[in-house]
Design a protein around this motif. Structure first.
Motif, PDB file in Angstrom:
ATOM      1  N   ASN A 254       0.837  -1.205   0.000  1.00 55.84           N
ATOM      2  CA  ASN A 254       0.000   0.000   0.000  1.00 55.84           C
ATOM      3  C   ASN A 254       0.868   1.249   0.000  1.00 55.84           C
ATOM      4  OD1 ASN A 254       0.060   1.155   2.962  1.00 55.84           O
ATOM      5  ND2 ASN A 254      -0.118  -1.066   3.156  1.00 55.84           N
ATOM      6  N   GLU A 255       0.280   2.336  -0.528  1.00 60.11           N
ATOM      7  CA  GLU A 255       1.021   3.574  -0.760  1.00 60.11           C
ATOM      8  C   GLU A 255       1.593   4.158   0.534  1.00 60.11           C
ATOM      9  OE1 GLU A 255       1.897   4.679  -3.552  1.00 60.11           O
ATOM     10  OE2 GLU A 255       2.639   6.664  -3.000  1.00 60.11           O
ATOM     11  N   ALA A 256       0.795   4.094   1.613  1.00 57.87           N
ATOM     12  CA  ALA A 256       1.272   4.656   2.881  1.00 57.87           C
ATOM     13  C   ALA A 256       2.534   3.921   3.320  1.00 57.87           C
ATOM     14  CB  ALA A 256       0.189   4.538   3.947  1.00 57.87           C
ATOM     15  N   ALA A 257       2.556   2.598   3.157  1.00 56.14           N
ATOM     16  CA  ALA A 257       3.719   1.812   3.571  1.00 56.14           C
ATOM     17  C   ALA A 257       4.927   2.134   2.690  1.00 56.14           C
ATOM     18  CB  ALA A 257       3.392   0.327   3.520  1.00 56.14           C
ATOM     19  N   VAL A 258       4.698   2.335   1.397  1.00 58.64           N
ATOM     20  CA  VAL A 258       5.807   2.697   0.493  1.00 58.64           C
ATOM     21  C   VAL A 258       6.464   3.985   0.997  1.00 58.64           C
ATOM     22  CG1 VAL A 258       6.410   3.474  -1.837  1.00 58.64           C
ATOM     23  CG2 VAL A 258       4.792   1.596  -1.550  1.00 58.64           C
ATOM     24  N   GLN A 259       5.640   4.976   1.294  1.00 57.89           N
ATOM     25  CA  GLN A 259       6.174   6.270   1.734  1.00 57.89           C
ATOM     26  C   GLN A 259       6.854   6.164   3.085  1.00 57.89           C
ATOM     27  OE1 GLN A 259       4.951   9.753   0.583  1.00 57.89           O
ATOM     28  NE2 GLN A 259       3.597   9.132  -1.065  1.00 57.89           N
TER      29      GLN A 259
END
Lengths: 210, 276
Positions: free
Chosen positions: A41-46
């Motif tokens: 998920n995008e939050a985890a990538v960031q």
């Protein structure tokens, strides 16, 4: 791979702050020169990018199978700001270049077409059995409403679906399973929600509804 | 939040906040409870209710009843009723060019809660966050009442910039944010820098980023803090420039030490938020 200095952790399915904590534990234990964290998920990538940057790793991000791989490498030119400012903002999964098309097949019933129900059931068995011919382009197979009944205990298609799951992701609507009181009976695929389904439809190149 | 008494206080402060943000006075409340009777000690529920009741007393609110059900997940909230003269209702959108924007509580509760989940928050930041979340917006609302305020909202799940966006949309005005002046809870920046930003902050950013014009000078970590979803956040008050120093001084005199001027309203009609 083949290089034992590269540590890899699979954090798919983990919500924040899970992936960061896993990465932190790994770095605290063994301080690897290079590590890969797979997230979905995008939050985890960031967050993982930022964390690796704060620990002086040079960060790069790439698509890997069903997830996104955040890679950290120790190097002289490592920098937090650099990684965040230049890498993170353009990391939409949809923007990644790729060779194969993504086809999403939405199965909304346990039979195919209208008319004779017995025929309809046979047709769907035949359809799903033949679906493997799509090869790698079959990206997601999503079961909703009556369709979820194909993924539960007693379904004739469990073998076929398990085979498809090796190459593609099978998503099964959780609301539908709950509605039919089949949540414990599901044998194949990942239970999902409408947000995931809608997101998958948006990312797919083609959506086929059966 | 692990402490049930604090949880009750925070839930009540959060529920009462909407009335304060409209410039109203809350009068009655009903408890709304979902409780896993089989899995949790009933004393937990008692502490939660007591926490809520303390805040209701502080607000001068009468608990008139409630509703409780058995559920697998614990939930607690209030349904609050308040009064206000129709001509004095404060709406979000009535911001005017030249207004200053005053924020009454520090930001960062979402990030600190994420750090608490990971066991990485300091005692100081936990205490400050809990104190801030449990603090009623009552005093701020009472002070605000003495000034010719144009608009007000309270900061909760959409984060500071998300709720500010709600003030701007439909107003026909634009807003400039002084990011360096935003009050922030201790450790928030360092925790966000190490990747402890809740997913909600990224969702908030994604949803509203199109109306933002963010200066490259601003640290991207601070932008995430400005989008951090808040639990029981402060009031965001739009007040004419001439009255801003007075309002700020009065808020601080009343014990609201973190209150700060965090932006100004400019002419529209683009409805943009510039962060500098």
């Amino acid at each position: 791979m083949g290089d034992d200095r590269v540590k890899e952790i699979d954090c798919r399915g983990l919500a924040c702050p899970g992936p960061v904590l896993k990465a932190k534990n790994l770095i605290d234990e063994s301080a690897p020169a290079e590590l890969k964290i797979i997230v979905d998920n995008e939050a985890a990538v960031q967050n993982v990018s930022r964390f690796l940057g704060s620990r002086q790793y040079k960060v790069s991000v790439s698509l890997e199978g069903e997830g996104t791989c955040v890679k950290g490498e120790k190097g002289a030119d490592a920098g937090v700001k650099d990684a965040i400012a230049k890498e993170v903002p353009r990391r939409g999964i949809a923007d990644q270049p790729r060779e194969t098309a993504r086809i999403l097949v939405l199965v909304s019933n346990d039979r195919m077409g209208h008319g004779d129900d017995l025929l309809g059931k046979k047709l769907l068995v035949s359809f799903l059995t033949t679906l493997k011919e799509m090869g790698k382009e079959l990206w997601r197979l999503v079961f909703i409403n009556n369709g979820v009944k194909l993924t539960v205990e007693g379904s004739d298609l469990l073998g076929v679906l398990s085979e498809l799951e090796k190459e593609s992701t099978i998503l099964v609507c959780g609301t539908c399973l709950t509605h039919f009181e089949l949540l414990d009976k599901k044998k194949v695929g990942q239970t999902t929600n409408m947000l995931d389904i809608v997101t998958a439809m948006q990312l797919a190149d083609k959506v086929i509804t059966v | 939040m692990d402490d049930p008494y604090s949880f009750g206080q925070i839930a009540a402060a959060n529920a009462l906040s909407d009335i304060y943000a409209m410039g109203g006075v809350p009068k009655t409340a009903m408890n709304l409870v979902a409780f896993p009777v089989k899995d949790m000690e009933i004393s937990v529920l008692r502490s939660i209710i007591e926490g809520g009741l303390v805040k209701m007393r502080e607000a001068g609110v009468v608990l008139v009843g409630g509703h409780s059900i058995e559920d697998s997940e614990l939930k607690y909230g209030l349904s609050v009723t308040g009064i206000i003269h129709p001509s004095r209702v404060l709406v979000k959108r009535n911001i005017r060019p030249g207004d200053r924007l005053v924020l009454t509580k520090p930001l960062g509760t979402g990030i600190i809660n994420t750090a608490i989940k990971g066991g990485l928050a300091s005692t100081e930041s936990i205490e400050k966050a809990v104190y801030s979340m449990a603090e009623l917006n009552k005093t701020a609302a009472e002070v605000m009442e003495r000034y010719p305020v144009n608009a007000c909202t309270d900061i909760t799940g959409f984060g500071f910039l998300g709720h500010l966006a709600e003030m701007v949309i439909g107003s026909g005005r634009s807003v400039k944010v002084f990011s360096a002046s935003a009050p922030v809870l201790p450790d928030t920046i360092s925790l966000a820098s190490m990747g402890l930003v809740p997913a909600g902050a990224f969702n908030n950013k994604k949803f509203r980023i199109h109306m933002m014009d963010i200066s490259p000078e601003v640290d991207p970590v601070l932008i995430d803090v400005l989008f951090d979803p808040q639990t029981s956040g402060g009031l965001l008050i739009s007040v004419p420039e001439a009255h801003a120093p007075g309002l700020l001084a009065s808020l601080r005199d009343a014990g609201i030490a973190d209150a700060a001027v965090v932006g100004e309203v400019t002419e529209g009609p683009e409805e943009k938020i510039t962060v500098e």
